[in-house]
Scaffold this motif. Structure first.
Motif, PDB file in Angstrom:
ATOM      1  N   ALA A 155       0.812  -1.218   0.000  1.00 16.57           N
ATOM      2  CA  ALA A 155       0.000   0.000   0.000  1.00 16.57           C
ATOM      3  C   ALA A 155       0.844   1.266   0.000  1.00 16.57           C
ATOM      4  CB  ALA A 155      -0.935  -0.001   1.206  1.00 16.57           C
ATOM      5  N   VAL A 156       2.121   1.161   0.387  1.00 18.02           N
ATOM      6  CA  VAL A 156       3.016   2.330   0.389  1.00 18.02           C
ATOM      7  C   VAL A 156       4.270   1.982  -0.423  1.00 18.02           C
ATOM      8  CG1 VAL A 156       2.227   3.534   2.453  1.00 18.02           C
ATOM      9  CG2 VAL A 156       3.741   1.577   2.714  1.00 18.02           C
ATOM     10  N   PRO A 157       4.131   1.865  -1.743  1.00 18.68           N
ATOM     11  CA  PRO A 157       5.239   1.395  -2.581  1.00 18.68           C
ATOM     12  C   PRO A 157       6.455   2.305  -2.575  1.00 18.68           C
ATOM     13  CG  PRO A 157       3.447   2.277  -3.926  1.00 18.68           C
ATOM     14  CD  PRO A 157       2.926   2.178  -2.527  1.00 18.68           C
ATOM     15  N   ARG A 158       6.269   3.585  -2.218  1.00 17.40           N
ATOM     16  CA  ARG A 158       7.403   4.512  -2.182  1.00 17.40           C
ATOM     17  C   ARG A 158       7.889   4.772  -0.763  1.00 17.40           C
ATOM     18  NH1 ARG A 158       5.602   9.632  -5.561  1.00 17.40           N
ATOM     19  NH2 ARG A 158       7.671  10.319  -4.860  1.00 17.40           N
ATOM     20  N   GLY A 159       7.458   3.927   0.167  1.00 17.06           N
ATOM     21  CA  GLY A 159       7.878   4.092   1.545  1.00 17.06           C
ATOM     22  C   GLY A 159       6.921   4.971   2.324  1.00 17.06           C
ATOM     23  N   GLY A 160       7.232   5.185   3.589  1.00 15.73           N
ATOM     24  CA  GLY A 160       6.365   5.951   4.471  1.00 15.73           C
ATOM     25  C   GLY A 160       6.380   5.334   5.849  1.00 15.73           C
ATOM     26  N   HIS A 161       5.191   5.073   6.385  1.00 19.31           N
ATOM     27  CA  HIS A 161       5.105   4.491   7.719  1.00 19.31           C
ATOM     28  C   HIS A 161       3.914   3.552   7.790  1.00 19.31           C
ATOM     29  CE1 HIS A 161       4.275   4.220  12.078  1.00 19.31           C
ATOM     30  NE2 HIS A 161       5.597   4.341  12.192  1.00 19.31           N
ATOM     31  N   ILE A 162       4.120   2.403   8.419  1.00 14.61           N
ATOM     32  CA  ILE A 162       3.060   1.433   8.650  1.00 14.61           C
ATOM     33  C   ILE A 162       2.923   1.243  10.154  1.00 14.61           C
ATOM     34  CG2 ILE A 162       2.322  -0.969   8.356  1.00 14.61           C
ATOM     35  CD1 ILE A 162       3.985  -0.989   5.741  1.00 14.61           C
ATOM     36  N   LYS A 163       1.725   1.523  10.673  1.00 14.55           N
ATOM     37  CA  LYS A 163       1.450   1.343  12.101  1.00 14.55           C
ATOM     38  C   LYS A 163       0.481   0.181  12.263  1.00 14.55           C
ATOM     39  CE  LYS A 163      -0.436   3.612  16.213  1.00 14.55           C
ATOM     40  NZ  LYS A 163      -1.072   4.841  16.756  1.00 14.55           N
ATOM     41  N   VAL A 164       0.916  -0.850  12.973  1.00 17.01           N
ATOM     42  CA  VAL A 164       0.101  -2.044  13.210  1.00 17.01           C
ATOM     43  C   VAL A 164      -0.468  -1.990  14.619  1.00 17.01           C
ATOM     44  CG1 VAL A 164       0.066  -4.566  13.245  1.00 17.01           C
ATOM     45  CG2 VAL A 164       1.607  -3.360  11.673  1.00 17.01           C
ATOM     46  N   THR A 165      -1.781  -2.195  14.737  1.00 23.96           N
ATOM     47  CA  THR A 165      -2.424  -2.234  16.049  1.00 23.96           C
ATOM     48  C   THR A 165      -3.257  -3.504  16.159  1.00 23.96           C
ATOM     49  OG1 THR A 165      -2.569   0.186  16.115  1.00 23.96           O
ATOM     50  CG2 THR A 165      -3.940  -1.044  17.669  1.00 23.96           C
ATOM     51  N   VAL A 166      -3.007  -4.265  17.209  1.00 21.61           N
ATOM     52  CA  VAL A 166      -3.794  -5.461  17.516  1.00 21.61           C
ATOM     53  C   VAL A 166      -4.605  -5.162  18.758  1.00 21.61           C
ATOM     54  CG1 VAL A 166      -3.733  -7.917  18.084  1.00 21.61           C
ATOM     55  CG2 VAL A 166      -2.027  -6.957  16.518  1.00 21.61           C
ATOM     56  N   SER A 167      -5.917  -5.293  18.660  1.00 21.97           N
ATOM     57  CA  SER A 167      -6.787  -4.988  19.794  1.00 21.97           C
ATOM     58  C   SER A 167      -7.788  -6.114  19.998  1.00 21.97           C
ATOM     59  CB  SER A 167      -7.513  -3.659  19.569  1.00 21.97           C
ATOM     60  OG  SER A 167      -8.274  -3.699  18.372  1.00 21.97           O
ATOM     61  N   GLY A 168      -8.479  -6.081  21.144  1.00 19.13           N
ATOM     62  CA  GLY A 168      -9.465  -7.100  21.447  1.00 19.13           C
ATOM     63  C   GLY A 168      -8.846  -8.327  22.091  1.00 19.13           C
ATOM     64  N   ALA A 169      -9.695  -9.275  22.442  1.00 15.02           N
ATOM     65  CA  ALA A 169      -9.232 -10.513  23.062  1.00 15.02           C
ATOM     66  C   ALA A 169      -8.511 -11.373  22.029  1.00 15.02           C
ATOM     67  CB  ALA A 169     -10.422 -11.287  23.638  1.00 15.02           C
ATOM     68  N   PHE A 200      -4.129  -1.577  10.254  1.00 17.42           N
ATOM     69  CA  PHE A 200      -2.867  -1.145   9.643  1.00 17.42           C
ATOM     70  C   PHE A 200      -3.090   0.258   9.077  1.00 17.42           C
ATOM     71  CE2 PHE A 200      -2.738  -5.655   9.734  1.00 17.42           C
ATOM     72  CZ  PHE A 200      -1.418  -6.044   9.772  1.00 17.42           C
ATOM     73  N   LEU A 201      -2.414   1.239   9.656  1.00 12.13           N
ATOM     74  CA  LEU A 201      -2.464   2.602   9.128  1.00 12.13           C
ATOM     75  C   LEU A 201      -1.230   2.802   8.256  1.00 12.13           C
ATOM     76  CD1 LEU A 201      -3.624   5.459   8.983  1.00 12.13           C
ATOM     77  CD2 LEU A 201      -2.373   5.993  11.098  1.00 12.13           C
ATOM     78  N   CYS A 202      -1.456   2.996   6.981  1.00 13.75           N
ATOM     79  CA  CYS A 202      -0.374   3.074   5.994  1.00 13.75           C
ATOM     80  C   CYS A 202      -0.303   4.503   5.463  1.00 13.75           C
ATOM     81  CB  CYS A 202      -0.617   2.100   4.846  1.00 13.75           C
ATOM     82  SG  CYS A 202      -0.992   0.409   5.382  1.00 13.75           S
ATOM     83  N   THR A 203       0.792   5.177   5.768  1.00 13.76           N
ATOM     84  CA  THR A 203       0.964   6.582   5.409  1.00 13.76           C
ATOM     85  C   THR A 203       2.217   6.733   4.562  1.00 13.76           C
ATOM     86  OG1 THR A 203      -0.027   7.238   7.516  1.00 13.76           O
ATOM     87  CG2 THR A 203       1.212   8.917   6.322  1.00 13.76           C
ATOM     88  N   GLY A 204       2.082   7.456   3.457  1.00 11.23           N
ATOM     89  CA  GLY A 204       3.259   7.667   2.624  1.00 11.23           C
ATOM     90  C   GLY A 204       2.884   8.268   1.295  1.00 11.23           C
ATOM     91  N   PRO A 205       3.874   8.774   0.538  1.00 12.57           N
ATOM     92  CA  PRO A 205       3.594   9.325  -0.790  1.00 12.57           C
ATOM     93  C   PRO A 205       3.062   8.242  -1.724  1.00 12.57           C
ATOM     94  CG  PRO A 205       5.964   9.068  -0.442  1.00 12.57           C
ATOM     95  CD  PRO A 205       5.306   8.810   0.878  1.00 12.57           C
TER      96      PRO A 205
END
Length: 217
Positions: free
Chosen positions: A129-143, A151-156
């Motif tokens: 989703a971010v082929p030119r790089g950026g930042h990937i934030k992974v969050t696991v929640s719940g039981a 997955f929050l994918c931020t980048g150009p």
């Protein structure tokens, strides 16, 4: 997720093996190139370069194999659970060779093998989703028995991977399934086996990929 077709088990096994080989052929080839330089060169500077190349490529090959063992391999018996700390470790090892920065937020817990495999396969789709790089934030929640992954994918040039449209839902009409395409297809298989719904949406300029557990019957 819509009802999906499935390919034959032997074809799936062959394609996943091809995928793993595709991932490690580059660092293994680089190791071979470094050894050839050591055999042929007497220049100390070139030898130092070759040693650095071999060390870096060996670490990369090891990281990719450790990731593949959890993401694609058996990783224990049927019904086995995997420590999320181990999943984080192999994910970070994989991401060391990628353009995007990486952060991970998850509880200390054991989770069913297939859910962890799904989580790791979604890491690969987040990278796409971010082929030119950026930042990937992974969050696991719940039981651990009914988790949600975000997955929050931020980048150009962040974009929803084309694989989501057909391959994750398992729609194989007019699709050539090869060693590259099998990974998002396999992600969809895992999601359905785990009773989790996978989606990707554009939020502003960011891509958000989610996998949500369905309510228990």
């Amino acid at each position: 997720m819509s009802e999906a077709a499935e390919i034959e088990a032997l074809d799936l096994a062959a394609l996943l093996c091809s995928r793993v080989c595709h991932d490690i052929i580059s660092p293994v080839g680089a190791i071979n190139n470094g050894l050839e330089v050591l055999d042929e060169e007497n220049n100390e500077e070139m030898k130092a370069f070759a040693f650095d190349l071999i060390r870096k490529s060996a670490r990369q090959a090891s990281a990719k194999l450790q990731f593949a063992r959890l993401a694609f391999g058996a990783a224990g018996s049927s019904g086995a659970e995997i420590d999320l700390g181990d999943a984080e470790k192999v994910a970070r090892g994989w991401m060391d060779g990628e353009k995007a920065e990486f952060s991970w937020s998850a509880p200390q817990a054991l989770m069913a093998k297939n859910r962890v495999k799904l989580l790791l396969n979604l890491v690969l789709l987040a990278v796409a989703a971010v082929p030119r790089g950026g930042h990937i934030k992974v969050t696991v929640s719940g039981a651990p028995s009914s988790p949600d992954f975000t997955f929050l994918c931020t980048g150009p040039n962040a974009r929803i991977p084309a694989a989501f449209e057909k391959l994750v839902p398992g729609n194989l009409v007019d699709v050539h399934l090869d060693a590259h395409a099998v990974q998002p297809y396999y992600t969809g298989l895992l999601a359905r086996a785990c009773r989790m719904d996978v989606a990707a949406v554009l939020e502003g300029s960011d891509i958000v990929i989610t996998a949500k557990s369905r309510p228990q019957d």
